[in-house]
Enzyme design. Structure first.
Site, PDB file in Angstrom:
ATOM      1  N   ARG A 138     -10.554   1.126   9.982  1.00  0.00           N
ATOM      2  CA  ARG A 138     -10.181  -0.402  10.113  1.00  0.00           C
ATOM      3  C   ARG A 138     -11.297  -1.221  10.500  1.00  0.00           C
ATOM      4  O   ARG A 138     -11.198  -2.401  10.593  1.00  0.00           O
ATOM      5  CB  ARG A 138      -9.216  -0.326  11.149  1.00  0.00           C
TER       6      ARG A 138
ATOM      7  N   ARG B  78      -0.259 -10.439  13.153  1.00  0.00           N
ATOM      8  CA  ARG B  78      -0.432  -9.300  12.295  1.00  0.00           C
ATOM      9  C   ARG B  78      -1.581  -9.535  11.266  1.00  0.00           C
ATOM     10  O   ARG B  78      -2.493  -8.838  11.091  1.00  0.00           O
ATOM     11  CB  ARG B  78       0.766  -8.469  11.917  1.00  0.00           C
TER      12      ARG B  78
ATOM     13  N   ARG C 215      13.820  -7.188  12.199  1.00  0.00           N
ATOM     14  CA  ARG C 215      13.121  -6.429  13.120  1.00  0.00           C
ATOM     15  C   ARG C 215      12.138  -7.365  13.964  1.00  0.00           C
ATOM     16  O   ARG C 215      11.729  -8.168  13.473  1.00  0.00           O
ATOM     17  CB  ARG C 215      12.358  -5.040  12.689  1.00  0.00           C
TER      18      ARG C 215
ATOM     19  N   LYS D 143       0.831  -1.192  -0.218  1.00  0.00           N
ATOM     20  CA  LYS D 143      -0.193   0.084  -0.008  1.00  0.00           C
ATOM     21  C   LYS D 143       0.675   1.108  -0.039  1.00  0.00           C
ATOM     22  O   LYS D 143       0.599   2.093  -0.578  1.00  0.00           O
ATOM     23  CB  LYS D 143      -0.823  -0.066   1.226  1.00  0.00           C
TER      24      LYS D 143
ATOM     25  N   ARG E  26      12.529  -9.346   5.508  1.00  0.00           N
ATOM     26  CA  ARG E  26      13.299  -8.178   5.520  1.00  0.00           C
ATOM     27  C   ARG E  26      14.671  -8.157   6.522  1.00  0.00           C
ATOM     28  O   ARG E  26      14.252  -8.689   7.634  1.00  0.00           O
ATOM     29  CB  ARG E  26      12.456  -7.150   5.836  1.00  0.00           C
TER      30      ARG E  26
END
Length: 220
Positions: A91, A178, A167, A16, A130
């Site tokens: 949301r 998530r 992270r 996004k 990542r």
């Protein structure tokens, strides 16, 4: 006439932010992000910002009424008069109803809701792959943007540590949580905008350039 007031939906890792940046560059529309708005209001010490900070300091969720008030203030600014890209809000269907109310108050309308659809396995690969330089925060990806084989990893400094880091938000356990939260909160929101006949979707499991080309075609 091209769509000028739109919302981007998609799971974490769907892209996004990348698509919003491309739209901003081409169309000159501001990206209205709830996270950015909250941080700016707290920093500026506005009444709504101070109220939001009182909840954030306790680790509590900022109430919808406060968030809606902050968004209304942002959409009323001159640079948003010609359109905007909404990111991170609403949301839930309740927040969507509140958004409808504030847009009616501003004599504006949400013209399109675009869902960037990516398979969950691909989302997990994108997020868990990542790696970040702990000094300059530059982000690499073990598959899509691999770092050099040895330090220095970054071109803007030569004292990179021997290892990049993952992270905490990018671990498999956290990513799975998530994505579960996203499914639970967003599926009712998708139905809400389907019923309003505003929802369209693009296949986000392609390169950012290809996704953007289809997105622009959809928006006109």
């Amino acid at each position: 006439m091209a769509t000028r007031r739109l919302m981007l939906l998609g799971a974490p890792g769907a892209g996004k932010g990348t698509q919003a940046q491309l739209l901003m560059q081409e169309l000159g529309l501001p990206q209205v992000s709830t996270g950015d708005i909250l941080r700016a209001a707290v920093k500026e010490g506005t009444p709504l910002g101070l109220e939001a900070q009182s909840y954030m300091n306790r680790g509590a969720l900022v109430p919808d009424a406060v968030v809606v008030g902050l968004i209304e203030d942002r959409l009323a600014r001159p640079d948003a008069g010609g359109g905007w890209i909404l990111d991170g809000f609403p949301r839930t269907p309740a927040q969507a109803e509140a958004l409808d109310g504030l847009l009616a108050h501003l004599a504006q309308s949400l013209e399109a809701v675009v869902l960037i659809d990516v398979p969950e396995a691909q989302l997990i690969e994108r997020l868990t792959g990542r790696r970040t330089c702990p000094l300059c925060k530059r982000i690499f990806h073990v598959r899509f943007n691999p770092p050099p084989a040895a330090p220095p990893f970054c071109t803007d400094h030569t004292d990179c540590p021997s290892e990049l880091v993952q992270r905490p938000d990018d671990t498999l356990e956290v990513v799975s949580k998530r994505l579960n939260v996203y499914r639970e909160s967003t599926e009712p929101l998708i139905r809400y905008y389907q019923e309003q006949q505003k929802l369209t979707s693009v296949d986000g499991d392609r390169s950012p350039e290809v996704v953007y080309s289809e997105l622009r075609e959809l928006l006109g």
